[in-house]
Design a protein around this motif. Structure first.
Motif, PDB file in Angstrom:
ATOM      1  N   VAL A  14       2.371  -3.521   2.027  1.00 12.33           N
ATOM      2  CA  VAL A  14       1.630  -4.260   1.111  1.00 12.33           C
ATOM      3  C   VAL A  14       2.657  -4.447  -0.479  1.00 12.33           C
ATOM      4  CG1 VAL A  14       0.112  -5.999   0.422  1.00 12.33           C
ATOM      5  CG2 VAL A  14       0.034  -5.060   3.024  1.00 12.33           C
ATOM      6  N   LEU A  15       3.612  -5.187  -1.049  1.00 11.73           N
ATOM      7  CA  LEU A  15       3.071  -5.286  -1.847  1.00 11.73           C
ATOM      8  C   LEU A  15       2.038  -6.434  -2.836  1.00 11.73           C
ATOM      9  CD1 LEU A  15       6.748  -5.429  -2.325  1.00 11.73           C
ATOM     10  CD2 LEU A  15       5.117  -3.544  -2.670  1.00 11.73           C
ATOM     11  N   ILE A  16       1.225  -5.849  -3.834  1.00  8.68           N
ATOM     12  CA  ILE A  16       0.385  -6.364  -4.683  1.00  8.68           C
ATOM     13  C   ILE A  16       0.656  -5.579  -6.790  1.00  8.68           C
ATOM     14  CG2 ILE A  16      -1.601  -5.741  -3.150  1.00  8.68           C
ATOM     15  CD1 ILE A  16      -2.228  -3.871  -5.043  1.00  8.68           C
ATOM     16  N   GLY A  17      -0.398  -6.546  -7.441  1.00  2.20           N
ATOM     17  CA  GLY A  17       0.336  -7.497  -8.872  1.00  2.20           C
ATOM     18  C   GLY A  17       0.295  -8.472  -8.770  1.00  2.20           C
ATOM     19  N   HIS A  18       0.019  -8.658 -10.470  1.00  4.99           N
ATOM     20  CA  HIS A  18      -0.419  -9.783 -11.108  1.00  4.99           C
ATOM     21  C   HIS A  18       1.022 -11.199 -10.270  1.00  4.99           C
ATOM     22  CE1 HIS A  18      -3.763  -9.316 -13.292  1.00  4.99           C
ATOM     23  NE2 HIS A  18      -3.011  -8.503 -13.820  1.00  4.99           N
ATOM     24  N   MET A  19       1.026 -12.211 -10.630  1.00  9.99           N
ATOM     25  CA  MET A  19       2.196 -13.443 -10.615  1.00  9.99           C
ATOM     26  C   MET A  19       3.011 -12.640 -11.940  1.00  9.99           C
ATOM     27  SD  MET A  19       0.411 -16.320 -12.756  1.00  9.99           S
ATOM     28  CE  MET A  19      -1.179 -16.257 -12.956  1.00  9.99           C
ATOM     29  N   GLY A  20       4.351 -12.180 -11.152  1.00 10.66           N
ATOM     30  CA  GLY A  20       5.431 -12.187 -12.564  1.00 10.66           C
ATOM     31  C   GLY A  20       6.014 -10.539 -12.507  1.00 10.66           C
ATOM     32  N   SER A 105       0.728  -0.180   4.059  1.00 10.57           N
ATOM     33  CA  SER A 105       0.282   0.660   2.793  1.00 10.57           C
ATOM     34  C   SER A 105       0.812   0.257   1.397  1.00 10.57           C
ATOM     35  CB  SER A 105       1.961   1.766   3.691  1.00 10.57           C
ATOM     36  OG  SER A 105       1.653   2.718   3.868  1.00 10.57           O
ATOM     37  N   CYS A 106      -0.218   0.478   0.998  1.00  9.63           N
ATOM     38  CA  CYS A 106      -0.370  -0.290   0.252  1.00  9.63           C
ATOM     39  C   CYS A 106       0.323  -0.449  -2.048  1.00  9.63           C
ATOM     40  CB  CYS A 106      -1.368  -0.996  -0.423  1.00  9.63           C
ATOM     41  SG  CYS A 106      -2.385  -2.361  -1.949  1.00  9.63           S
ATOM     42  N   ILE A 107       0.958  -1.131  -1.677  1.00  8.96           N
ATOM     43  CA  ILE A 107       1.801  -0.964  -3.690  1.00  8.96           C
ATOM     44  C   ILE A 107       1.093  -1.877  -4.813  1.00  8.96           C
ATOM     45  CG2 ILE A 107       4.045  -0.080  -4.847  1.00  8.96           C
ATOM     46  CD1 ILE A 107       4.780   0.353  -1.874  1.00  8.96           C
ATOM     47  N   TRP A 108       0.916  -0.999  -5.536  1.00  8.71           N
ATOM     48  CA  TRP A 108       0.063  -1.522  -7.104  1.00  8.71           C
ATOM     49  C   TRP A 108       1.739  -1.915  -8.048  1.00  8.71           C
ATOM     50  CZ3 TRP A 108      -3.922  -0.489 -11.251  1.00  8.71           C
ATOM     51  CH2 TRP A 108      -3.252  -1.169 -12.255  1.00  8.71           C
ATOM     52  N   ALA A 150      -6.282  -1.104  -8.356  1.00  8.65           N
ATOM     53  CA  ALA A 150      -6.598  -0.074  -8.668  1.00  8.65           C
ATOM     54  C   ALA A 150      -6.444   0.662  -7.608  1.00  8.65           C
ATOM     55  CB  ALA A 150      -6.869   0.616  -9.774  1.00  8.65           C
ATOM     56  N   ARG A 151      -7.259   0.586  -6.122  1.00 12.52           N
ATOM     57  CA  ARG A 151      -7.399   0.587  -5.360  1.00 12.52           C
ATOM     58  C   ARG A 151      -6.589   1.462  -4.372  1.00 12.52           C
ATOM     59  NH1 ARG A 151     -13.331  -2.720  -3.482  1.00 12.52           N
ATOM     60  NH2 ARG A 151     -14.460  -2.203  -5.884  1.00 12.52           N
TER      61      ARG A 151
END
Length: 178
Positions: A14-20, A105-108, A150-151
């Motif tokens: 799973v990819l996370i992060g701000h828009m853009g 699996s989470c990637i920021w 950050a988690r």
């Protein structure tokens, strides 16, 4: 061994992060390189709702959107062997975040504000930025979301990297674990 390598076996990424930050673009390329399915939660929401996310915000409001987003992502997370890009605010749902951290699996994809401002200024279809000072809004969102992002099991600063570099880096980490 990285946290990502420890958690990648037989799990969705799973990819996370701000828009853009490039979640959709990087996710598509990463999935193709790894021969996995790519799922974009925003695209899935638009299909279910039969309208663009900006229209959902306009007609039904953010609260309705967030409930639909959570329900949609929970369905998506039950699929296997996928790279999944979720909306920038989705990781704020505590139950959704906890599920992702436990089962996936989470990637920021970390990205500095200046880069985000430039990218978000090019796309005017972002409901949370509509009619607002883009820089100030992104700074505010970052203050709220940064601790949850950050988690993630793994983070990668994507600010000054080309897409092919990011995809290669992430695919190498994932393949090294297999």
């Amino acid at each position: 061994m990285s946290k990502l390598r420890q958690t990648i076996l037989n799990k969705n990424v799973v990819l996370i992060g701000h828009m853009g930050s490039g979640k959709s673009s990087i996710g598509k390329s990463l999935a193709k390189k790894l021969h996995l399915k790519f799922i974009d939660s925003d695209e899935e929401i638009e299909v279910i709702a039969g309208m663009k996310i900006s229209k959902i915000f306009e007609l039904k409001g953010e609260e309705y959107f967030r409930l639909l987003e959570k329900k949609t992502i929970m369905k998506i997370l039950n699929k296997e062997n996928s790279i999944i890009a979720i909306g920038g605010g989705a990781f704020e749902h505590a139950s959704l975040r906890n599920y992702i951290l436990k089962k996936c699996s989470c990637i920021w994809l970390k990205c500095n504000i200046n880069v985000l401002v430039n990218r978000c200024s090019l796309k005017m279809n972002r409901p949370l930025l509509k009619g607002k000072n883009i820089r100030q809004e992104l700074i505010s969102l970052d203050k709220v979301r940064r601790n949850n992002y950050a988690r993630a099991h793994y983070s990668l600063n994507v600010s000054n990297k080309k897409k092919f570099q990011i995809v290669k880096h992430l695919s190498d980490i994932i393949k090294d674990y297999d």
